[in-house]
Design a protein around this motif. Sequence first.
Motif, PDB file in Angstrom:
ATOM      1  N   VAL A  68      42.314  66.964  46.810  1.00 52.55           N
ATOM      2  CA  VAL A  68      41.946  66.905  48.283  1.00 52.55           C
ATOM      3  C   VAL A  68      43.105  66.514  49.550  1.00 52.55           C
ATOM      4  O   VAL A  68      43.581  67.373  50.014  1.00 52.55           O
ATOM      5  N   ARG A  69      43.941  65.486  48.669  1.00 44.81           N
ATOM      6  CA  ARG A  69      44.966  64.891  49.633  1.00 44.81           C
ATOM      7  C   ARG A  69      46.068  66.021  49.602  1.00 44.81           C
ATOM      8  O   ARG A  69      46.798  66.309  50.808  1.00 44.81           O
TER       9      ARG A  69
ATOM     10  N   ARG B 169      44.987  68.903  52.078  1.00 44.38           N
ATOM     11  CA  ARG B 169      45.156  68.544  53.474  1.00 44.38           C
ATOM     12  C   ARG B 169      46.684  68.523  53.825  1.00 44.38           C
ATOM     13  O   ARG B 169      46.804  68.557  54.820  1.00 44.38           O
ATOM     14  N   LYS B 170      47.577  68.010  53.029  1.00 39.93           N
ATOM     15  CA  LYS B 170      48.838  68.015  53.286  1.00 39.93           C
ATOM     16  C   LYS B 170      49.391  69.253  53.479  1.00 39.93           C
ATOM     17  O   LYS B 170      50.324  69.685  54.456  1.00 39.93           O
TER      18      LYS B 170
ATOM     19  N   ARG C  26      47.755  71.912  54.318  1.00 37.49           N
ATOM     20  CA  ARG C  26      46.528  72.838  55.225  1.00 37.49           C
ATOM     21  C   ARG C  26      45.828  73.698  54.365  1.00 37.49           C
ATOM     22  O   ARG C  26      45.537  74.733  54.975  1.00 37.49           O
TER      23      ARG C  26
ATOM     24  N   ILE D  67      43.095  72.621  52.596  1.00 41.28           N
ATOM     25  CA  ILE D  67      41.776  72.031  52.810  1.00 41.28           C
ATOM     26  C   ILE D  67      41.923  71.400  54.252  1.00 41.28           C
ATOM     27  O   ILE D  67      42.656  70.534  54.291  1.00 41.28           O
ATOM     28  N   GLY D  68      40.915  71.673  55.035  1.00 37.27           N
ATOM     29  CA  GLY D  68      40.819  70.836  56.205  1.00 37.27           C
ATOM     30  C   GLY D  68      41.461  71.640  57.444  1.00 37.27           C
ATOM     31  O   GLY D  68      41.198  71.129  58.491  1.00 37.27           O
TER      32      GLY D  68
ATOM     33  N   SER E  39      44.300  72.633  60.260  1.00 41.79           N
ATOM     34  CA  SER E  39      45.202  71.652  60.859  1.00 41.79           C
ATOM     35  C   SER E  39      44.738  70.535  61.183  1.00 41.79           C
ATOM     36  O   SER E  39      43.536  70.188  61.189  1.00 41.79           O
ATOM     37  N   SER E  40      45.727  69.353  61.193  1.00 43.49           N
ATOM     38  CA  SER E  40      45.219  68.162  61.364  1.00 43.49           C
ATOM     39  C   SER E  40      44.703  67.935  62.864  1.00 43.49           C
ATOM     40  O   SER E  40      44.349  66.876  63.202  1.00 43.49           O
TER      41      SER E  40
END
Length: 251
Positions: free
Chosen positions: A175-176, A179-180, A182, A184-185, A187-188
């Motif tokens: 997951v991390r 996200r890093k 992009r 999963i999740g 754009s920040s």
Amino acid sequence: MNLDYNMLVAAQRALLLLILGFSCVMAVEMFTDREVHGFVGEEMTLRCTFKSSVPISPGLSVKWLYELPDGGPKESIFYYSSKEYPVENGHFKNRIFWAGDVAKGDASISIKNLTLKDNGTFSCHVINPPDWHGSPGLLVLTVTERAPSFQLSVVAFLAILVFIPSAIVVTLLLVRMGRKFRIIGGSSKPHYKKSAVEDSESSNAMSNQKSGLSEKMYHCCASCLQDSDDEQETEAEDYERARLASDSHVK
């Protein structure tokens, strides 16, 4: 004559009462569970304890009998006298073992590998001379199949303890990483719908960025070409000087 006869009868009655009283006192008491329950394939101890009015004698003996649930003749399945004498044939062959200690008033036996055919009534008989009398201890054994149950082996339990934390750690790492990069999740930055003015400003900014980038690339290329021309002129001048110097030496 009648007096002597009456005295003789009275003496006989007294002696008989004395013998009966002595017999009642000199008796072995045996105690067992009335009912016990076992499971197929397991081991069951049939407990029998006793009390005697006299110390344990060398002639003490223990005998166990078995009777089918629906009755019938009793079968001798175990005998003890200073040592054990298990049966050498029959249904209980090689499955009954001594589990008692006569010095402690224990005349118990154990049955291994219980089967459904072991259901029935067992009786414990103990004789400790001069204690010859006593009511045997009766015990009813019921054997059934054990209900299936979920049992975790030690290896399976340890495997679960190791696998679950490892799976959690790997999931968190994925997951991390997602996200890093992009994956999963997304754009920040939070997404929201832009207005027409913001869209126009964004388009102008991108155009200006592209124009500035193109201009920078143009200047860079022009500078590279200028440097190339200067190098060529310098090389031509050096070649001309070398030729003139060679001609003067020849003259």
